[in-house]
Design a protein around this motif. Structure first.
Motif, short mmCIF file in Angstrom:
data_model
loop_
_atom_site.label_atom_id
_atom_site.label_comp_id
_atom_site.label_asym_id
_atom_site.label_seq_id
_atom_site.Cartn_x
_atom_site.Cartn_y
_atom_site.Cartn_z
N TYR A 185 33.40 14.97 40.17
CA TYR A 185 32.53 13.83 40.41
C TYR A 185 30.95 14.05 39.86
O TYR A 185 30.45 13.21 39.51
CB TYR A 185 32.47 13.30 41.77
CG TYR A 185 33.75 12.47 42.24
CD1 TYR A 185 34.44 11.62 41.34
CD2 TYR A 185 34.32 12.50 43.16
CE1 TYR A 185 35.40 10.86 41.56
CE2 TYR A 185 35.40 11.59 43.79
CZ TYR A 185 35.78 10.69 42.87
OH TYR A 185 36.93 9.79 43.19
N ARG A 186 30.74 15.40 40.33
CA ARG A 186 29.38 15.81 39.93
C ARG A 186 29.09 15.92 38.40
O ARG A 186 28.03 15.59 38.00
CB ARG A 186 29.34 17.18 40.47
CG ARG A 186 27.88 17.76 40.20
CD ARG A 186 27.40 19.02 40.98
NE ARG A 186 26.07 19.66 40.82
CZ ARG A 186 25.82 20.26 39.79
NH1 ARG A 186 26.50 20.75 38.90
NH2 ARG A 186 24.41 20.57 39.66
N TYR B 100 34.98 17.19 44.10
CA TYR B 100 33.42 17.06 44.11
C TYR B 100 33.07 17.66 42.93
O TYR B 100 32.01 17.22 42.18
CB TYR B 100 32.82 18.06 45.20
CG TYR B 100 31.51 17.78 45.47
CD1 TYR B 100 30.81 16.98 46.03
CD2 TYR B 100 30.66 19.01 44.82
CE1 TYR B 100 29.35 17.16 45.91
CE2 TYR B 100 29.34 18.98 45.04
CZ TYR B 100 28.65 17.96 45.59
OH TYR B 100 27.26 17.96 45.73
N HIS B 101 33.42 18.66 42.06
CA HIS B 101 32.82 19.06 40.91
C HIS B 101 33.09 18.23 39.83
O HIS B 101 32.29 17.98 39.15
CB HIS B 101 33.24 20.49 40.52
CG HIS B 101 32.99 20.97 39.38
ND1 HIS B 101 31.73 21.82 39.36
CD2 HIS B 101 33.27 21.16 38.20
CE1 HIS B 101 31.51 22.22 38.16
NE2 HIS B 101 32.63 21.80 37.41
N LEU C 162 28.66 12.18 48.14
CA LEU C 162 29.53 12.46 47.11
C LEU C 162 30.59 13.35 47.71
O LEU C 162 31.86 13.05 47.46
CB LEU C 162 28.86 13.02 46.04
CG LEU C 162 29.77 13.13 44.68
CD1 LEU C 162 30.10 11.79 44.23
CD2 LEU C 162 28.85 13.81 43.60
N TYR C 163 30.22 14.14 48.44
CA TYR C 163 31.27 15.10 49.31
C TYR C 163 32.38 14.19 49.86
O TYR C 163 33.61 14.50 50.18
CB TYR C 163 30.60 16.17 49.96
CG TYR C 163 31.63 17.31 50.16
CD1 TYR C 163 32.22 18.15 49.10
CD2 TYR C 163 32.29 17.41 51.34
CE1 TYR C 163 33.08 19.19 49.51
CE2 TYR C 163 33.14 18.40 51.81
CZ TYR C 163 33.61 19.18 51.11
OH TYR C 163 34.58 20.25 51.24
N GLU C 164 31.86 13.40 50.60
CA GLU C 164 32.58 12.50 51.66
C GLU C 164 33.50 11.57 50.87
O GLU C 164 34.75 11.55 51.11
CB GLU C 164 31.77 11.65 52.58
CG GLU C 164 30.84 12.53 53.73
CD GLU C 164 31.91 13.12 54.31
OE1 GLU C 164 32.93 12.83 54.89
OE2 GLU C 164 31.41 14.48 54.60
N LEU D 183 28.12 23.02 44.57
CA LEU D 183 28.77 22.97 46.11
C LEU D 183 28.29 24.08 46.92
O LEU D 183 28.32 23.87 48.26
CB LEU D 183 30.25 23.41 45.69
CG LEU D 183 31.36 23.26 46.57
CD1 LEU D 183 31.15 22.01 47.26
CD2 LEU D 183 32.77 23.85 46.16
N SER E 134 24.19 14.03 47.68
CA SER E 134 25.32 15.07 47.54
C SER E 134 26.30 15.18 48.59
O SER E 134 27.42 15.18 48.39
CB SER E 134 24.86 16.62 47.38
OG SER E 134 23.86 16.63 46.19
N GLN E 135 25.78 14.78 49.86
CA GLN E 135 26.72 14.90 51.09
C GLN E 135 27.56 13.88 51.17
O GLN E 135 28.77 13.38 51.39
CB GLN E 135 25.82 15.08 52.31
CG GLN E 135 25.37 16.30 52.57
CD GLN E 135 24.09 16.16 53.55
OE1 GLN E 135 23.87 15.23 54.47
NE2 GLN E 135 23.51 17.19 53.81
N SER F 177 34.78 12.40 47.93
CA SER F 177 35.69 13.48 47.60
C SER F 177 36.82 13.85 48.39
O SER F 177 37.87 13.77 48.13
CB SER F 177 34.88 14.92 47.19
OG SER F 177 34.00 14.74 46.15
N ARG F 178 36.38 13.68 49.67
CA ARG F 178 37.20 13.95 50.83
C ARG F 178 38.27 12.60 50.77
O ARG F 178 39.45 12.65 51.03
CB ARG F 178 36.90 13.84 52.03
CG ARG F 178 35.97 15.37 52.50
CD ARG F 178 35.50 15.45 53.82
NE ARG F 178 34.89 16.47 54.34
CZ ARG F 178 35.62 17.61 54.76
NH1 ARG F 178 36.92 17.49 54.86
NH2 ARG F 178 35.00 18.84 55.05
#
Length: 440
Positions: A337-338, A334-335, A381-383, A360, A378-379, A385-386
């Motif tokens: 990608y951010r 995530y970091h 992007l986190y998905e 985060l 952001s949410q 990341s998973r």
């Protein structure tokens, strides 16, 4: 009984523009930068203990002098939880160390080291090493871009700084031993080579007792010559070149040996074969030269390996620090990608502000109460990341580019549009890797 309080250190590295390197007053510049950071950047988070500033307001006094400012927190173990605080929260409770430097713009290709071997009236030219003058523009910002789940960057920097300090103070090696050899091992694409280069650059900026630095990257494969008995000579000749640089006590010499298992595996295989002499000789020469180079206090040797089991134990024993570099976890992804998202916003490929994606810690809080556009982006992007778990850092850094190349091909796109393109790129990458695995 009074207890000693050890305050963490905030390292502030000021990279100058070429035009300002001659006339700038370092003391005035440090004052201006300090005022700017404490007033205008106090609300910024120092993510993973690093903050790299590349853009400044035009009315800032130093805007025409400074290329970038890097802020690096050196936290104590008890303060590891503090990494998510803002710069302003850290500013008042840390010591400040300033470093002002310029970048070398020369290309490494002009400094390639070519060795020749003569055998039976034939000549073989081999580029066995390439060296850079440090700090150089090619590695600028590399340290800050690297993301790991562990504190490996801080550990390596502390180790290297202490190793050079002990050498500089002429600590008796018979009493306190240090070989100044680092071994980074793990799967391909996890950033071992990049971390080594970034560490060399960082040391050249931080270690003020050296006027400049050199990074010499050795191609271990090329040390194994096709000519019998020549490989050992090549090893000796390349280390002779290293020693020539090391004789300059004002020069920090960093040596990077990529895929060091090539030498170790050669010796292991040779011992089992019927003609082991030459391969054993080259590895023995390599180990002997590493032992001898210790007499130079300004030399640091960094090695990498993709195949841990193939590394010769005699070499492993010489490495002071052996660190496994694995694939990034979901938070680290995530970091990464951010940071890619922020860079594409900065250059206008994605529309919006650089605060479009939450940190985060803020993201974790947003799942329970936030439903605005920033939280939604952001949410999502986190998905993704998973979904990207299992990819190497090298692959992750390429995916935003591939997302644009395959699914967008335009500038100024909305965040949500780019997020969807990135999702498609991730799924495409997973399918391709599965097909390759199935083919194998």
């Amino acid at each position: 009984m009074a207890t000693m309080t050890c305050h963490p250190t905030m390292h502030i590295e000021i990279c100058l523009k070429d035009s300002a390197r001659k006339d700038v007053s370092y003391s005035e510049l440090r004052t201006e930068v300090s005022r700017h950071l404490s007033l205008h950047c106090s609300g910024l988070y120092i993510s993973h203990c690093n903050l790299l500033l590349k853009s400044f307001d035009r009315d800032t006094n130093f805007a025409d002098k400074v290329k970038s400012i890097s802020v690096d927190l050196e936290l104590n173990d008890s303060e590891s939880e503090s990494r998510l605080k803002t710069l302003g929260e850290h500013w008042k409770c840390t010591r400040h160390s300033f470093y002002v430097f310029g970048l070398n713009e020369s290309m490494p290709s002009s400094d390639d080291l070519v060795l020749s071997c003569n055998k039976e009236e034939e000549e073989e030219d081999m580029t066995v090493a390439t060296h850079w003058r440090l700090p150089c523009s090619e590695f600028h910002g590399l340290w800050e871009s690297l993301v790991y789940d562990s504190s490996v960057k801080a550990q390596l920097l502390s180790y290297a700084s202490t190793a050079l300090l002990f050498s500089d103070r002429d600590v008796d090696q018979h009493i306190v031993s240090c070989n100044r050899v680092i071994l980074l091992h793990g799967p391909p694409g996890t950033g071992k080579t990049s971390l080594s280069k970034a560490l060399a650059q960082k040391l050249c900026v931080r270690m003020g007792r050296y006027r400049s630095g050199r990074l010499m990257e050795i191609n271990s494969h090329s040390l194994l010559s096709k000519w019998f008995a020549e490989s050992g000579k090549l090893v000796n000749r390349i280390f002779e070149e290293i020693e020539k640089f090391a004789q300059n006590s004002e020069l920090l010499v960093c040596v990077l040996i990529d895929e060091v298992e090539s030498l170790s595996a050669a010796r292991s295989a040779a011992i089992k074969s019927t003609e082991p002499t030459d391969a054993v000789r080259v590895v023995n020469a390599f180990l002997t030269r590493i032992d001898k180079i210790k007499k130079y206090p300004n030399v640091m040797i960094m090695t990498t390996s993709n195949v841990t089991g193939a590394i010769d134990l005699a070499f492993v024993d010489r490495a002071d620090i052996k660190h496994y570099i694995g694939k990034p976890s979901v938070p680290a992804i995530y970091h990464i990608y951010r940071s890619c998202f922020e860079e594409l916003i900065r250059v206008g490929i994605i529309s919006g502000s650089c605060s479009s994606v939450l940190e985060l810690r803020e993201l974790e809080e947003s799942f329970s109460y936030k439903r605005d556009a920033q939280a939604t982006t952001s949410q999502s992007l986190y998905e993704i990341s998973r979904l990207s778990e299992g990819f190497s850092g090298r692959t992750l850094r390429k995916l935003p580019f591939l997302a644009h190349a395959f699914y967008l091909k335009s500038v100024g796109v909305e965040s949500s549009v780019f997020i969807e393109a990135l999702r498609k790129a991730v799924l495409k990458q997973k399918k391709e890797e599965e097909e390759l695995t199935h083919t194998d």
